[in-house]
Design a protein around this motif. Structure first.
Motif: not given
Length: 310
Positions: A46, A55, A154, A158, A170, A172
């Motif tokens: 991410h 993460r 990104a 989104d 998500p 990613h």
């Protein structure tokens, strides 16, 4: 800060090849250390305000809880542990072999000893990471620009994802293919032949319409936005795309909707151009898979049925 800065593949190919291998090493640590999620959602990186993150992973009494971050502002790799310990080292001047050695030495000091398949995945060579001294190019300015492009893309992905309230991945960054993507699921379970490799079987066990961006490769040496529907319905490549410069290209027996990054950069409104392209490709897939678009729409990310009620 320039929106969508230039990113010609030939300008940063050597740096890209090195960073891609760095990313695969760290990604494989994530692969063996994180709880597995459907459709490989546990695996990608991410974006952060300075680079990329695995993460947190580990913990639950099995491993120390730890995290690995690429900092493309200071050009450091940072390893943090829940108990407050932290270590970092420079990305500049590293070969793949020295990066691999330093990362695993750092993890070992923290009691993390992941057992990974330490060879590149689908990169045209099988030189073990520990032996790869050939890939050692790292231009800090180009590495920073790579992260800035990722960050801006990104945000656009989104915003596109917000318009769909069905099952959605998500946004990613996949370290094995080096693209950034968001995937919409139609809800139809496809299944897969046992003869198909396990990576593909998990990724495409459900029908999907996926959208994203890649930086270019030997086959298509230019960055581009893309979309595809899998499994591909008959006639997909005959559906209209927007804008006019978008096109369907053959890709391993199926088709990709493609809009080149440089065409987006030249547009009067680059963000709207990308969103319109992704929407047109989604509409093509939704039409042919008989997806109930109206039922799954969430304009502006809103599904509240009372929001506009007096």
């Amino acid at each position: 800060m320039e929106l969508f800065p230039a990113m010609p593949l030939e300008e940063w190919a050597d740096t890209k090849e090195t960073i891609h291998r760095f990313a695969q090493i760290v990604g494989k640590v994530r692969l063996v250390s994180a709880t597995r999620r459907n459709h490989w959602w546990s695996i990608p990186f991410h974006l952060t305000g300075r680079g990329l993150t695995t993460r947190p992973m580990g913990g639950m009494g099995e491993l120390p809880l730890f995290c690995i971050d690429f900092d493309f502002v200071r050009h450091r790799l940072v390893v943090d542990v829940l108990d407050g310990r932290s270590a970092e080292f420079s990305l500049v001047g590293q070969s793949v072999a020295s990066f691999y050695e330093e990362l695993f030495a750092t993890l070992d000091r923290f009691g993390v000893r992941p057992d990974i398949l330490a060879v590149p995945f689908d990169l045209g060579d099988s030189t073990p990471f520990a032996e790869d001294t050939a890939h050692a190019a790292y231009d800090p300015a180009l590495a920073n620009r790579y992260w800035r492009v990722l960050s801006q893309v990104a945000q656009v992905l989104d915003r596109f994802a917000a318009g769909f309230c069905g099952k959605t991945s998500p946004v990613h960054h996949f370290w094995h293919t080096f693209d950034i993507a968001v995937t919409r699921f139609t809800g139809k379970i496809v299944g897969a032949s046992p003869d198909v490799d396990p990576v593909t079987r998990e990724a495409y066990s459900w029908e999907v319409i996926s959208s994203g961006f890649w930086f270019g490769d030997d086959e298509r040496p230019w960055p581009a936005f893309y979309s595809y529907t899998a499994p591909e319905p008959d006639g997909l490549e005959r559906e209209p795309l927007r804008p006019e410069r978008a096109e369907w290209l053959p890709a391993r027996g199926s088709h990709l909707a493609v809009l080149r990054y440089d065409d987006v950069r030249a547009a009067d409104d680059p963000v709207s151009t990308v969103l319109d392209f992704l929407e047109s490709a989604y509409q093509a897939g939704a039409k042919l898979t008989r997806l109930p678009e109206d039922e799954l729409a969430s304009p502006g990310g809103v599904t509240d049925p009372c929001l506009d009620t007096p």
